[in-house]
Write an enzyme that holds these catalytic residues in place. Structure first.
Site, PDB file in Angstrom:
ATOM      1  N   TYR A  28      -2.067  -1.221  10.358  1.00  0.00           N
ATOM      2  CA  TYR A  28      -2.130  -1.454   8.904  1.00  0.00           C
ATOM      3  C   TYR A  28      -0.835  -1.015   8.235  1.00  0.00           C
ATOM      4  O   TYR A  28      -0.248  -1.761   7.438  1.00  0.00           O
ATOM      5  CB  TYR A  28      -3.324  -0.686   8.324  1.00  0.00           C
ATOM      6  CG  TYR A  28      -3.507  -0.864   6.834  1.00  0.00           C
ATOM      7  CD1 TYR A  28      -4.069  -2.040   6.310  1.00  0.00           C
ATOM      8  CD2 TYR A  28      -3.132   0.128   5.934  1.00  0.00           C
ATOM      9  CE1 TYR A  28      -4.240  -2.201   4.940  1.00  0.00           C
ATOM     10  CE2 TYR A  28      -3.303  -0.025   4.565  1.00  0.00           C
ATOM     11  CZ  TYR A  28      -3.860  -1.191   4.070  1.00  0.00           C
ATOM     12  OH  TYR A  28      -4.030  -1.364   2.714  1.00  0.00           O
ATOM     13  N   SER A  35       0.849  -1.193   0.000  1.00  0.00           N
ATOM     14  CA  SER A  35       0.000   0.000   0.000  1.00  0.00           C
ATOM     15  C   SER A  35       0.883   1.241   0.000  1.00  0.00           C
ATOM     16  O   SER A  35       2.066   1.174   0.354  1.00  0.00           O
ATOM     17  CB  SER A  35      -0.870   0.013   1.268  1.00  0.00           C
ATOM     18  OG  SER A  35      -1.586   1.223   1.386  1.00  0.00           O
TER      19      SER A  35
END
Ligand SMILES: NC(=O)c1ccc[n+]([C@@H]2O[C@H](COP(=O)([O-])OP(=O)(O)OC[C@H]3O[C@@H](n4cnc5c(N)ncnc54)[C@H](O)[C@@H]3O)[C@@H](O)[C@H]2O)c1
Length: 261
Positions: free
Chosen positions: A158, A143
């Site tokens: 995350y 990401s």
């Protein structure tokens, strides 16, 4: 694509939705036989049906990527059906709980790291025995968060998991070069999928740590909107194909330049 994908076999994790589903469909359109792994059986069946309807070849296997035995069994089923494994797209992932660190439970930390980081490790680990003779391509979905962006407030778990995936992918790229297995990492920006619906938020406490970021019209500079799953899928097809045959350990951003703001 230049046709170099034709006749290959892939496993795609998180194939029931979003980026994984788009990649599975695009790989199949390019002649790849695809093993579809996901925990969500009905979503998996839907992906398999759509690929079959379009004339592609796929098999759905219920696999939780945090579970070693399910992964081993899943690969075995794909090998029994298709006879070889050339491409692995380690993509299954969750946002998990978004919360200030002070209020984040260790269970929520473990769930996010367990799915994204450990799940990627296990997906790669159990693919190696099936790929090491012939070589192949592994692609990991990381990401922008944890790599270029650190202002996703509440996303400490995350972001840590996504940074771990990138470091792990580079370690794997070097280690697995001995087997001519390439490993590359794709870092999407905002992509329209179902991930937000599955995200939990500690709204009350998040307000305490959020620093306002004012993005006017330019939040998504290239197109003025978030990306589509297909915008990532086409990069996955490139990384899976021989067209990227000299690339390993690379990190590709698919974010419409949003992280350059
Ligand atoms: N959507 C975005 O904006 C975005 C941005 C950057 C990175 N990503 C990453 O892309 C990947 C795919 O996300 P998406 O946006 O397509 O999400 P999504 O929620 O639409 O799809 C994710 C799929 O993974 C499956 N999954 C979740 N946990 C699993 C597990 N333990 N075992 C097997 N399957 C599991 C879900 O059932 C779902 O079908 C994730 O790794 C995510 O972190 C997404």
């Amino acid at each position: 694509m230049d046709g170099s994908l034709d006749g290959k076999t892939a496993v795609v994790t998180g194939a029931g939705s979003g980026i994984g589903k788009a990649a599975a469909r695009m790989l199949a359109e390019n002649g790849v036989r695809v093993g579809l792994f996901d925990m969500d059986t009905s979503a998996l069946e839907q992906t398999a049906a759509e690929i079959a309807k379009a004339g592609g070849s796929a098999m759905a296997v219920k696999v939780d990527v945090t579970d070693s035995s399910q992964l081993k069994q899943g690969y075995r089923q794909v090998l029994d059906a298709f006879g070889r494994l050339d491409i692995v797209f380690a993509n299954a992932g969750i946002n998990g709980m978004l919360s200030p660190i002070e209020h984040l439970s260790d269970e929520d930390w473990d769930k996010t790291l367990g799915t994204n980081a450990k799940g990627t490790f296990l997906t790669v680990k159990f693919a190696i025995p099936h790929m090491k003779e012939r070589g192949g391509s592994i692609i990991i979905t990381s990401s922008i968060n944890g790599n270029r962006t650190f202002s996703g407030f509440g996303m400490s778990a995350y972001s840590a998991s996504k940074a771990a995936q990138t470091a792990f992918g580079k370690m794997a790229a070097l280690e697995l070069s001995a087997y001519r297995i390439r490993v590359n990492i794709v870092c999407p920006g905002g992509i329209e999928t179902n991930i937000d619906e599955r995200t939990k938020k500690d709204e009350e406490h998040l307000a305490e740590i959020t620093i306002p970021k004012i993005f006017p019209e330019g939040q998504h500079p290239l197109k003025g909107r978030p990306g589509k799953p297909e915008d990532v899928a086409s990069i996955v097809c490139f990384l899976a194909s021989d067209a990227s045959g000299h690339m390993s350990g690379s990190v590709l951003y698919a974010d419409g330049a949003e992280t350059l703001l």
